[in-house]
Design a protein around this motif. Structure first.
Motif, PDB file in Angstrom:
ATOM      1  N   ALA A 136       1.188   4.080  -2.947  1.00  0.00           N
ATOM      2  CA  ALA A 136       1.077   5.499  -2.820  1.00  0.00           C
ATOM      3  C   ALA A 136       2.214   6.359  -3.051  1.00  0.00           C
ATOM      4  O   ALA A 136       2.050   7.305  -3.666  1.00  0.00           O
ATOM      5  CB  ALA A 136       0.718   5.776  -1.227  1.00  0.00           C
TER       6      ALA A 136
ATOM      7  N   ASP B   9       0.965  -1.362  -0.091  1.00  0.00           N
ATOM      8  CA  ASP B   9      -0.126   0.057   0.058  1.00  0.00           C
ATOM      9  C   ASP B   9       0.792   1.209   0.122  1.00  0.00           C
ATOM     10  O   ASP B   9       0.553   2.204  -0.784  1.00  0.00           O
ATOM     11  CB  ASP B   9      -1.157   0.072   1.203  1.00  0.00           C
ATOM     12  N   ARG B  10       1.903   1.221   0.837  1.00  0.00           N
ATOM     13  CA  ARG B  10       2.940   2.342   0.881  1.00  0.00           C
ATOM     14  C   ARG B  10       3.585   2.724  -0.473  1.00  0.00           C
ATOM     15  O   ARG B  10       4.089   3.585  -1.019  1.00  0.00           O
ATOM     16  CB  ARG B  10       3.790   2.292   1.913  1.00  0.00           C
TER      17      ARG B  10
END
Length: 343
Positions: A237, A233-234
């Motif tokens: 992003a 997820d990071r």
């Protein structure tokens, strides 16, 4: 001679008649010449007391003639010479003839009121040359290699301390993550953060995150770090943020290939007993980059790293041949790599 020893001698007024400076860390070379200049010549006299040459434009005859000329209206003179071929391993225009025997004679009997400094644009000297051998005998060769990660962090903290501020360890780490090991860039960002902190203030992580932008290569370091930690997820992003900054996916793939290749090399060299400093020299990386890369590689097997590199090579081909939409292709790579784990 180590740079620290040479700087200590300059501070004590023990200045040699000539120096040969070389190494990968140009910021430290510039810092050395700045300190030498400050010790030898008053600011208002530097137009007369500091003379600059380059061996690509001037012959050694002209340089030695200047070195042997009495200083005008100043007690001593500093002659700075940018060099690639006289002491280094590079080549320069055949139009300039360098009579090295003239310089060799000068080094045996240097002029008392002149300090002659050759700044070699390279990470090594030509050890076969008589000039280099004589300079080493006189302990006049000073090397400026990149600082290990721990020393780099100490250097940032001391720079802040010299301005009456305290750089918190976590802030120093975040600054390095964002800027990388470029000492010139680190100096500028540290000075900016110190101004923001105010007199007797502290440089905090929050201040670094607010005031210091992340360069593309450092973003890719961070992207690789998130992939390595399986924080998909990071990683996504960060990727979306890079796309907002108009970064080209093909360029990002090339940087990821380089970083994963370095991870594989560091892993293999570690098995062979190489130290981080030796790895840095072998790979042409800064010691701090080796430290970060080694940390990222810990959870991966060599086989898994090879698989990731093969997939990146395939993705690069598909992007360049139009078989996959570039932004989507890299996004799918991040999702797939994260879901499969480290292996």
């Amino acid at each position: 001679m180590e740079a620290r020893k040479a700087l200590r001698e300059i501070k004590e007024g023990k200045i040699k008649p000539y120096y040969i400076l070389y190494g990968t860390e140009s910021f430290l070379v510039q810092d050395f010449t700045d300190r030498l200049t400050a010790k030898l010549v008053e600011p208002e006299h530097r137009d007369l007391g500091v003379i600059r040459f380059g061996t690509s434009e001037s012959s050694l005859d002209d340089i030695i003639a200047e070195a042997e000329t009495m200083p005008f209206l100043v007690p001593s003179k500093l002659v700075l010479v940018r060099d690639a071929s006289v002491f280094g391993t590079g080549r320069e225009s055949a139009k300039i003839e360098h009579r090295t025997d003239r310089l060799l004679d000068y080094m045996k009997q240097p002029f008392e009121s002149t300090v002659l400094v050759f700044i070699v644009s390279g990470d090594k000297l030509d050890e076969r040359k008589k000039l280099v051998k004589l300079a080493k005998e006189k302990d006049a060769v000073v090397s400026f290699s990149a600082l290990p990660a721990e020393e780099l962090m100490q250097w940032i903290a001391k720079r802040a301390e010299s301005q009456g501020r305290k750089a918190l360890p976590a802030a120093v780490e975040e600054l390095l993550r964002r800027v990388g090991p470029d000492m010139s860039a680190l100096a500028g960002e540290t000075d900016k953060l110190c101004l923001h902190a105010g007199e007797y203030g502290s440089v905090t992580v929050e201040a670094v995150e607010t005031l210091v932008p992340v360069g593309t290569e450092q973003s890719v370091f961070k992207l690789t770090e998130e992939i390595a930690a399986l924080r998909t997820d990071r990683a996504l992003a960060l990727y979306y943020e890079l796309l907002k900054q108009k970064e080209e996916p093909i360029k990002l793939v090339a940087l990821l290939v380089r970083q994963f290749r370095h991870m594989l090399f560091v892993k293999e060299l570690g098995k062979q007993g190489y130290t981080p400093q030796q790895m840095a020299g072998q790979l042409g990386l800064h010691p701090y980059a080796v430290k970060v890369t080694a940390d990222q590689a810990k959870g991966f097997s060599p086989e898994r790293l090879s698989t990731v590199l093969d997939r990146l090579a395939e993705l690069d081909f598909e992007m360049k041949t139009g078989r996959v939409e570039k932004a989507l292709g890299l996004e799918l790579f991040l999702l797939k790599t994260g879901s499969e784990g480290r292996g």
